[in-house]
Write a protein that holds these residues in place. Sequence first.
Motif, mmCIF file in Angstrom:
data_model
loop_
_atom_site.group_PDB
_atom_site.id
_atom_site.type_symbol
_atom_site.label_atom_id
_atom_site.label_comp_id
_atom_site.label_asym_id
_atom_site.label_seq_id
_atom_site.Cartn_x
_atom_site.Cartn_y
_atom_site.Cartn_z
ATOM 1 N N ALA A 47 -0.243 2.569 -10.464
ATOM 2 C CA ALA A 47 0.372 2.412 -9.260
ATOM 3 C C ALA A 47 -0.156 1.006 -8.478
ATOM 4 N N LYS A 48 -1.094 0.738 -8.203
ATOM 5 C CA LYS A 48 -1.587 -0.513 -7.387
ATOM 6 C C LYS A 48 -1.044 -1.578 -8.114
ATOM 7 N N LYS A 49 -1.104 -1.791 -9.593
ATOM 8 C CA LYS A 49 -0.644 -3.044 -10.143
ATOM 9 C C LYS A 49 1.122 -3.188 -10.216
ATOM 10 N N ILE A 50 1.466 -1.960 -10.171
ATOM 11 C CA ILE A 50 3.137 -2.068 -10.173
ATOM 12 C C ILE A 50 3.387 -2.477 -8.517
ATOM 13 N N ASN A 95 0.790 -1.012 0.159
ATOM 14 C CA ASN A 95 -0.040 0.011 -0.001
ATOM 15 C C ASN A 95 0.810 1.125 0.112
ATOM 16 N N THR A 96 1.890 1.215 0.656
ATOM 17 C CA THR A 96 2.917 2.401 0.735
ATOM 18 C C THR A 96 3.173 2.798 -0.499
ATOM 19 N N ILE A 97 3.997 1.671 -1.273
ATOM 20 C CA ILE A 97 4.637 1.649 -2.577
ATOM 21 C C ILE A 97 3.482 2.248 -3.317
ATOM 22 N N GLN A 126 7.634 -1.958 -17.046
ATOM 23 C CA GLN A 126 7.486 -1.660 -18.313
ATOM 24 C C GLN A 126 6.530 -2.886 -18.743
ATOM 25 N N ASN A 127 6.705 -3.867 -18.067
ATOM 26 C CA ASN A 127 5.722 -5.027 -18.254
ATOM 27 C C ASN A 127 4.187 -4.698 -17.865
ATOM 28 N N ILE A 128 3.948 -3.701 -17.184
ATOM 29 C CA ILE A 128 2.667 -3.167 -16.888
ATOM 30 C C ILE A 128 2.217 -2.045 -17.458
ATOM 31 N N VAL A 129 2.836 -1.098 -17.517
ATOM 32 C CA VAL A 129 2.686 0.249 -18.017
ATOM 33 C C VAL A 129 2.766 0.378 -19.598
ATOM 34 N N PRO A 130 1.672 0.569 -20.533
ATOM 35 C CA PRO A 130 1.684 0.560 -21.961
ATOM 36 C C PRO A 130 2.762 1.599 -22.279
ATOM 37 N N LYS A 144 1.643 6.640 -6.806
ATOM 38 C CA LYS A 144 0.332 7.432 -7.235
ATOM 39 C C LYS A 144 0.556 8.993 -6.892
ATOM 40 N N THR A 145 0.970 9.429 -5.731
ATOM 41 C CA THR A 145 1.068 10.768 -5.381
ATOM 42 C C THR A 145 1.864 11.392 -5.676
ATOM 43 N N LEU A 146 3.111 10.887 -5.877
ATOM 44 C CA LEU A 146 4.441 11.701 -6.276
ATOM 45 C C LEU A 146 4.633 11.327 -7.819
ATOM 46 N N GLY A 147 4.149 10.316 -8.200
ATOM 47 C CA GLY A 147 4.439 10.309 -9.767
ATOM 48 C C GLY A 147 3.295 10.280 -10.515
#
Length: 310
Positions: free
Chosen positions: A160-163, A145-147, A187-191, A152-155
């Motif tokens: 974010a949740k999937k990563i 959850n922290t990651i 890279q395997n998650i984000v298009p 999510k908030t800083l990037g």
Amino acid sequence: MKNQKHITVLLHEAIKYLNIKKNGIYIDGTFGGGGHSLNILKHLGKQGKLYSFDQDPYAINIAKKIFDSRFHIIQDKFSNITMHAKNMNIYKKIDGILLDLGPSSMQLFNPQRGFSFRINGPLDMRMNPCHGTSAKQWINTSNQNTIAYILKTLGEEKYAKKIANKIVKIRNIKPINTTQELSAIIQNIVPYNKYKHPARRSFQAIRIFINQELYEIKTFLQQVLNILNSHGKIVIISFHSIEDRIIKKFMIQHSQNVNIPYNLPITENKINQLNIKKIKNIKRIFPSPQEMIQNPRSRSAILRTAQLIE
């Protein structure tokens, strides 16, 4: 890429809006590769002074090669500026302060520093690799959850949740030790986007968190108006939308009168006290198309400048 030359972003614009006095006192809060500092020195007279800050020992080594009696280098965070200004007897005597936020090219393109999502190296990301928690330690010990929250908030990373979920699954099998390993997970998650690398947002978020960069700029802004000389200048170059919003809010807040509702039971004396504008919000500058071609890193840069009214 490791030996890529450092190119100072918005160099001429920063120097222009500092409007350097020959015998003035100036602070470069982020020495980096020394581009801004060296150009400030060129505009100073014999009695002028420049105090530069950097927490990175590599930058300090570069600064120590500048043999100039007008120049002083301080190894510390710029958030400690008031303490040093008082120690050096320049409190309320500073004519201009420059900040160039974010990592320098030396940090980004040195594989051993662990900032880059393109170049493989140990996962570090610390501005000062001698202190604090590395990105490797944080990625391998923080809860999911922290990651996700940091990404999510800083990037502003919508995946974010999937990563975060994938990071935890991978590290349960084997620790994530390198920038390439983390970049591959993302890279395997984000298009894929032809304009931005899939790992850019996540790496940026982790770097900002590891170095507490938002805290640093907020702490600095709380102090800056108190340490400047009369009509002192503030010039700040940011590369991240969240940082820029903090700077913009600060400059608007201190450059406008307070909007007091009509018929509010408050004395005229109090109204006059509240309506003291502290700074003149001067300019917002973007890199020219030519600079963005010559230095792609400058594409996200925004320069904001203001001047103390007192």
